[in-house]
Scaffold this active site. Structure first.
Site, mmCIF file in Angstrom:
data_model
loop_
_atom_site.group_PDB
_atom_site.id
_atom_site.type_symbol
_atom_site.label_atom_id
_atom_site.label_comp_id
_atom_site.label_asym_id
_atom_site.label_seq_id
_atom_site.Cartn_x
_atom_site.Cartn_y
_atom_site.Cartn_z
ATOM 1 N N LYS A 26 0.838 -1.201 0.000
ATOM 2 C CA LYS A 26 0.000 0.000 0.000
ATOM 3 C C LYS A 26 0.870 1.245 0.000
ATOM 4 O O LYS A 26 2.093 1.167 0.218
ATOM 5 C CB LYS A 26 -0.941 -0.026 1.205
ATOM 6 C CG LYS A 26 -0.257 -0.079 2.551
ATOM 7 C CD LYS A 26 -1.263 -0.457 3.642
ATOM 8 C CE LYS A 26 -0.583 -0.764 4.932
ATOM 9 N NZ LYS A 26 -0.831 0.136 6.013
ATOM 10 N N ARG A 124 -9.624 -0.287 15.840
ATOM 11 C CA ARG A 124 -9.784 0.402 14.556
ATOM 12 C C ARG A 124 -10.862 -0.356 13.784
ATOM 13 O O ARG A 124 -11.947 -0.535 14.301
ATOM 14 C CB ARG A 124 -8.435 0.378 13.818
ATOM 15 C CG ARG A 124 -7.816 1.709 13.595
ATOM 16 C CD ARG A 124 -6.405 1.668 13.040
ATOM 17 N NE ARG A 124 -6.096 0.571 12.135
ATOM 18 C CZ ARG A 124 -4.898 0.378 11.556
ATOM 19 N NH1 ARG A 124 -3.935 1.235 11.788
ATOM 20 N NH2 ARG A 124 -4.672 -0.638 10.748
ATOM 21 N N TYR A 253 15.081 30.566 4.829
ATOM 22 C CA TYR A 253 13.958 31.303 5.441
ATOM 23 C C TYR A 253 14.168 31.460 6.945
ATOM 24 O O TYR A 253 14.592 30.523 7.632
ATOM 25 C CB TYR A 253 12.652 30.534 5.241
ATOM 26 C CG TYR A 253 12.124 30.577 3.825
ATOM 27 C CD1 TYR A 253 11.690 31.776 3.258
ATOM 28 C CD2 TYR A 253 12.016 29.412 3.076
ATOM 29 C CE1 TYR A 253 11.187 31.818 1.975
ATOM 30 C CE2 TYR A 253 11.498 29.436 1.784
ATOM 31 C CZ TYR A 253 11.089 30.645 1.246
ATOM 32 O OH TYR A 253 10.592 30.669 -0.017
ATOM 33 N N MET A 301 10.747 24.437 0.432
ATOM 34 C CA MET A 301 9.970 23.481 -0.360
ATOM 35 C C MET A 301 10.858 22.756 -1.372
ATOM 36 O O MET A 301 10.696 21.562 -1.617
ATOM 37 C CB MET A 301 8.828 24.194 -1.099
ATOM 38 C CG MET A 301 7.849 23.231 -1.746
ATOM 39 S SD MET A 301 6.573 24.050 -2.701
ATOM 40 C CE MET A 301 5.632 24.867 -1.455
HETATM 41 C C1 LIG Z 1 -3.825 -4.349 8.461
HETATM 42 C C2 LIG Z 1 -2.362 -4.296 8.196
HETATM 43 N N1 LIG Z 1 -1.678 -5.434 8.083
HETATM 44 C C3 LIG Z 1 -0.342 -5.446 7.856
HETATM 45 C C4 LIG Z 1 0.363 -4.263 7.733
HETATM 46 C C5 LIG Z 1 1.839 -4.309 7.510
HETATM 47 O O1 LIG Z 1 2.495 -3.792 8.621
HETATM 48 P P1 LIG Z 1 4.092 -3.662 8.681
HETATM 49 O O2 LIG Z 1 4.450 -2.663 7.634
HETATM 50 O O3 LIG Z 1 4.362 -3.175 10.043
HETATM 51 O O4 LIG Z 1 4.635 -4.998 8.374
HETATM 52 C C6 LIG Z 1 -0.320 -3.065 7.848
HETATM 53 C C7 LIG Z 1 0.421 -1.803 7.754
HETATM 54 O O5 LIG Z 1 0.185 -0.804 8.325
HETATM 55 C C8 LIG Z 1 -1.715 -3.071 8.083
HETATM 56 O O6 LIG Z 1 -2.400 -1.939 8.206
#
Ligand SMILES: Cc1ncc(COP(=O)(O)O)c(C=O)c1O
Length: 361
Positions: A26, A124, A253, A301
């Site tokens: 992700k 969560r 700055y 920036m």
């Molecule tokens: C639901 C979930 N599983 C797994 C992971 C992977 O975590 P990590 O990057 O600490 O291995 C994340 C990352 O935030 C997550 O949100």
């Protein structure tokens, strides 16, 4: 990419043959590039991918037609439709969401894969009540359009060595996982992030979901080498200009730095617009010519300034490293994180889209 591949191979070796590795890619692969890292992770033994958002799943599906992709996050109705159309697995923890999945499956004319999520203490996403989650799983199993592909949870404190909360979460999850597995014998039980994977084999179940360790970053904020992980990312810039500063002259700055003596200052064309956070103003070091130099003045920036000292042989055009190695010196994302009082995740995720990613195989 070799580092990502090797990190995955080590994680896979650690969990053993019976446990799948799901590479979490992700947020553009934690800033590294999702598709290239996914490809390297798969070469290293990962067999699944996970993302947070529907658009990320759609993008990955174009590159990986057959690999299971799990969307970990919450989805609006439109996003859910997009994720399921991309043949992604989705997380589910509410009855209303189950009905929606079922309706979309009907529209698609095929079964869709859902992973029922217990909130075992993260506070969560997920269902808190174990019985209600088992009921939801039963309703999914009874629904011809839904395939219960997984039961899962997420840990809040796996990265805190010596904590006892992980054990509490595990104790809450195990009976639910067993009950769901009785209802759906083929479902995959999963819970561990990188920290849990490295810390406790009892968290591995059928699959681990590793993100940070895949990229060779340490989930505990320490030197990744201690756990045999190799950082995959370097952040490079160059010295665009070198100028003489007389004692007392200021850079940047707000004039937050004045030359304590006559010195040379290098100007690097990288700033917070690229993800070099302003909190690093007068609070970081940069590698040039294999040596550490202090970042002086306020991060702009688009520019930062470094004090090259009263005598320098650094010339405009010299390569500079903000994260990574040069000569025998090295700056870890973990060092930057410590300076910013944050975590390595935020450092690499924060590298902005305008920084060109150069993939080195
Ligand atoms: C639901 C979930 N599983 C797994 C992971 C992977 O975590 P990590 O990057 O600490 O291995 C994340 C990352 O935030 C997550 O949100």
């Amino acid at each position: 990419m070799g580092a990502v591949e090797r990190n995955c191979r080590k994680l896979k070796d650690r969990v053993g043959d019976g446990v799948e590795l799901c590479a979490v890619v992700k947020a553009n692969g934690y800033g590294h590039g999702a598709a290239v890292c996914a490809a390297a992770a798969l070469r290293g033994g990962a067999s699944r991918l996970a993302v947070a958002a529907a658009a990320e799943a759609e993008e990955l599906r174009l590159h990986f037609p057959e690999i299971p992709i799990l969307v970990l996050g919450a989805l609006t109705t439109d996003e859910l439709r997009a994720a399921l159309a991309a043949r992604a697995d989705v997380a589910i923890w509410r009855e209303g969401f189950r009905e929606l999945c079922s309706r979309i499956a009907e529209d698609l004319g095929r079964m869709v894969r859902v992973h029922v999520k217990l909130d075992s203490g993260m506070g969560r996403l997920g269902e808190r009540d174990p019985d209600r989650l088992i009921e939801l799983a039963r309703a999914c199993v009874d629904d011809q359009r839904l395939d219960v592909a997984g039961v899962w949870t997420h840990f809040a404190t796996a990265d805190e060595e010596g904590d006892s909360y992980l054990g509490e979460q595990l104790a809450a999850f195990v009976p639910v996982a067993e009950a769901v597995r009785e209802l759906a014998p083929d479902c995959v039980v999963h819970a561990a992030n990188s920290a849990a994977t490295l810390r406790d084999p009892a968290t591995h179940f059928d699959m681990v979901r590793c993100g940070i360790a895949v990229y060779g970053l340490d989930p505990f904020g320490r030197d990744p080498g201690e756990r045999d992980l190799e950082p995959a990312l370097e952040l490079h810039s160059y010295v665009a200009d070198v100028k003489r500063f007389e004692r007392g002259a200021s850079a940047g700055y707000g004039r937050t730095w004045h030359a304590p003596e006559d010195t040379w200052v290098g100007v690097l064309p990288i700033g917070y617009g690229d993800g070099v956070r302003r909190g690093l103003s007068n609070n970081a070091e940069v590698l040039v010519g294999g040596r550490r130099y202090p970042l002086v003045g306020t991060v702009s920036m688009d520019n930062i300034t470094v004090d090259l000292g009263p005598d320098t042989d650094v010339e405009p055009g010299a390569p500079a490293v903000l994260i990574g190695a040069q000569g025998s010196e090295r700056i870890l994302a973990e060092e930057i994180a410590a300076r910013l009082d944050t975590i390595n995740y935020e450092v690499t995720c924060g590298i902005s889209g305008r920084v060109p990613r150069e993939v080195i195989d």
